[in-house]
Write a protein that holds these residues in place. Structure first.
Motif, PDB file in Angstrom:
ATOM      1  N   ALA A  34       0.807  -1.219   0.000  1.00  6.90           N
ATOM      2  CA  ALA A  34       0.000   0.000   0.000  1.00  6.90           C
ATOM      3  C   ALA A  34       0.840   1.268   0.000  1.00  6.90           C
ATOM      4  CB  ALA A  34      -0.950  -0.002   1.195  1.00  6.90           C
ATOM      5  N   SER A  35       1.889   1.304   0.826  1.00  3.84           N
ATOM      6  CA  SER A  35       2.664   2.536   0.937  1.00  3.84           C
ATOM      7  C   SER A  35       3.333   2.916  -0.379  1.00  3.84           C
ATOM      8  CB  SER A  35       3.713   2.409   2.043  1.00  3.84           C
ATOM      9  OG  SER A  35       4.582   1.316   1.793  1.00  3.84           O
ATOM     10  N   ALA A  36       3.772   1.922  -1.133  1.00  6.97           N
ATOM     11  CA  ALA A  36       4.424   2.208  -2.414  1.00  6.97           C
ATOM     12  C   ALA A  36       3.423   2.384  -3.543  1.00  6.97           C
ATOM     13  CB  ALA A  36       5.401   1.085  -2.760  1.00  6.97           C
ATOM     14  N   GLY A  73      -1.210   0.224   6.873  1.00 15.07           N
ATOM     15  CA  GLY A  73      -2.170   0.743   5.908  1.00 15.07           C
ATOM     16  C   GLY A  73      -2.829   2.024   6.385  1.00 15.07           C
ATOM     17  N   LEU A  74      -3.211   2.070   7.656  1.00 19.28           N
ATOM     18  CA  LEU A  74      -3.874   3.264   8.184  1.00 19.28           C
ATOM     19  C   LEU A  74      -2.922   4.457   8.215  1.00 19.28           C
ATOM     20  CD1 LEU A  74      -6.044   1.850  11.122  1.00 19.28           C
ATOM     21  CD2 LEU A  74      -6.641   2.158   8.714  1.00 19.28           C
ATOM     22  N   ARG A  75      -1.687   4.218   8.605  1.00 20.74           N
ATOM     23  CA  ARG A  75      -0.718   5.320   8.610  1.00 20.74           C
ATOM     24  C   ARG A  75      -0.485   5.834   7.199  1.00 20.74           C
ATOM     25  NH1 ARG A  75       1.810   2.076  12.713  1.00 20.74           N
ATOM     26  NH2 ARG A  75       3.170   1.108  11.164  1.00 20.74           N
ATOM     27  N   THR A  76      -0.455   4.926   6.236  1.00 20.15           N
ATOM     28  CA  THR A  76      -0.285   5.336   4.842  1.00 20.15           C
ATOM     29  C   THR A  76      -1.452   6.200   4.397  1.00 20.15           C
ATOM     30  OG1 THR A  76       0.998   3.364   4.260  1.00 20.15           O
ATOM     31  CG2 THR A  76      -0.125   4.501   2.466  1.00 20.15           C
ATOM     32  N   ALA A  77      -2.673   5.754   4.675  1.00 19.92           N
ATOM     33  CA  ALA A  77      -3.862   6.501   4.250  1.00 19.92           C
ATOM     34  C   ALA A  77      -3.884   7.889   4.874  1.00 19.92           C
ATOM     35  CB  ALA A  77      -5.125   5.730   4.627  1.00 19.92           C
ATOM     36  N   CYS A  78      -3.585   7.973   6.173  1.00 16.56           N
ATOM     37  CA  CYS A  78      -3.621   9.270   6.851  1.00 16.56           C
ATOM     38  C   CYS A  78      -2.559  10.219   6.313  1.00 16.56           C
ATOM     39  CB  CYS A  78      -3.450   9.083   8.350  1.00 16.56           C
ATOM     40  SG  CYS A  78      -4.885   8.355   9.151  1.00 16.56           S
ATOM     41  N   SER A  79      -1.351   9.699   6.125  1.00 13.72           N
ATOM     42  CA  SER A  79      -0.272  10.577   5.657  1.00 13.72           C
ATOM     43  C   SER A  79      -0.542  11.079   4.243  1.00 13.72           C
ATOM     44  CB  SER A  79       1.076   9.846   5.719  1.00 13.72           C
ATOM     45  OG  SER A  79       1.080   8.709   4.877  1.00 13.72           O
ATOM     46  N   VAL A  80      -1.078  10.223   3.389  1.00 12.21           N
ATOM     47  CA  VAL A  80      -1.392  10.652   2.021  1.00 12.21           C
ATOM     48  C   VAL A  80      -2.550  11.642   2.027  1.00 12.21           C
ATOM     49  CG1 VAL A  80      -2.278   9.879  -0.218  1.00 12.21           C
ATOM     50  CG2 VAL A  80      -0.440   8.605   0.910  1.00 12.21           C
TER      51      VAL A  80
END
Length: 248
Positions: A34-36, A73-80
Motif C-alpha cells: 500500500a505505501s508504495a 495501511g492506516l498510517r499510509t492513508a492518513c499521511s497521504v
C-alpha cells in the motif's frame, strides 16, 4: 459533489473518484504494497477523471477509511490524505472526511445484499475480529448500534435477525459461532462505499482539517517486547515443570 476516496486498511487497496459520468473505481493489492502503490494508483485514477494531483482544488473533499485495520495501511492513508489536502487550494487545504472502515463494510452489505441491520466484522489478525453494529433507516442513513470492539471469533455476537457482514467467516470459518444462527454475507470497505457515505457525513459536519485526519485504532499493541516474550517463555517453562507427571 466531486470526491476522491481510498481505503488501505485491509490487504486490498480500494480507490474511487467522482468522474464526469459517475464514480470511477479501482482495486489493487494492498497490505505491504500500500505505501508504495497508493500515490501511483491515485495518479492513474485521477487521470481517468481528467484530474491530476496538481488540480485537486476542484474536489469538494478527500475521503479515506480511517480504520480499524492494518497499522501500516492506516498510517499510509492518513499521511497521504494529509499531504494531498494540505497542498490544495493554495495552502488553504481541502476538507478531509475520515470514515470508519466498518461503516464502509455495512454500506457495502446494504448495497450488494440489501442489509439494514448489520454487525460488520473484519479479520484483525492475531485470532481476533474488529466488529461494530450499524442500523440503517431511510432519511437518517446509518446509525451506530453499539461500540467498536475487538474479540475472538468464537465470542462475536450477532443479534437475532441481524446480518453478519465482512470477512469473518472467510477468515475463521466455523470458529465464528454466530454464523451458525445469523445470515452471513461477504462485504468489504471499498472506496465506492466511501463515496456513497460521504455526502451524508459531510452534511453532518464530519469533515476535519488535514491535520486532524487521524487513524482509528482499536488494538493499541500488535507485538510483545523482548522482555515480555522472555517473561512469557519463562512462565511456560515454569508451568510445564510444575505440571504433574503422567503415571505409566
Amino acid at each position: 459533489m466531486r470526491l476522491l476516496a481510498f481505503d488501505t486498511s485491509t490487504d486490498t487497496l480500494y480507490l474511487a473518484v467522482t468522474g464526469p459520468e459517475g464514480p470511477i473505481t479501482e482495486q489493487l493489492p494492498g497490505g505491504a504494497h500500500a505505501s508504495a502503490a497508493l500515490i501511483p494508483a491515485l495518479r492513474g485514477l485521477l487521470a481517468q477523471a481528467g484530474l491530476t494531483l496538481d488540480t485537486l482544488d476542484t474536489l469538494d473533499a478527500l475521503v479515506f477509511g480511517q480504520g480499524p485495520g492494518s497499522f501500516t495501511g492506516l498510517r499510509t492513508a492518513c499521511s497521504v490524505a494529509q499531504g494531498l489536502a494540505f497542498g490544495a487550494r493554495g495552502g488553504q487545504g481541502l476538507p478531509v472526511l475520515p470514515v470508519p472502515t466498518l461503516l464502509a463494510v455495512a454500506e457495502d452489505a446494504r448495497t450488494r445484499h440489501g442489509c439494514t441491520q448489520v454487525v460488520a466484522a473484519l479479520d484483525a489478525r492475531m485470532d481476533e475480529l474488529y466488529h461494530a453494529a450499524w442500523q440503517w433507516t431511510e432519511g437518517s442513513g446509518w446509525q451506530s448500534a453499539g461500540p467498536l470492539g475487538l474479540c475472538a471469533p468464537e465470542a462475536l455476537a450477532v443479534p437475532e435477525g441481524w446480518t453478519l457482514a465482512g470477512n469473518a467467516v472467510q477468515a475463521y470459518g466455523a470458529r465464528v459461532a454466530a454464523a451458525a444462527t445469523a445470515t452471513a454475507v461477504p462485504a468489504r470497505p471499498d472506496a465506492a462505499a466511501l463515496l456513497r457515505l460521504a455526502p451524508t457525513l459531510l452534511a453532518q459536519g464530519r469533515a476535519v482539517p488535514a491535520a486532524e485526519a487521524l487513524p482509528l485504532y482499536v488494538r493499541d499493541k500488535v507485538a510483545h517486547t523482548t522482555a515480555e516474550r522472555a517473561a512469557a517463555k519463562a512462565a511456560q517453562v515454569t508451568s510445564a515443570a510444575a505440571a504433574p507427571t503422567a503415571q505409566a
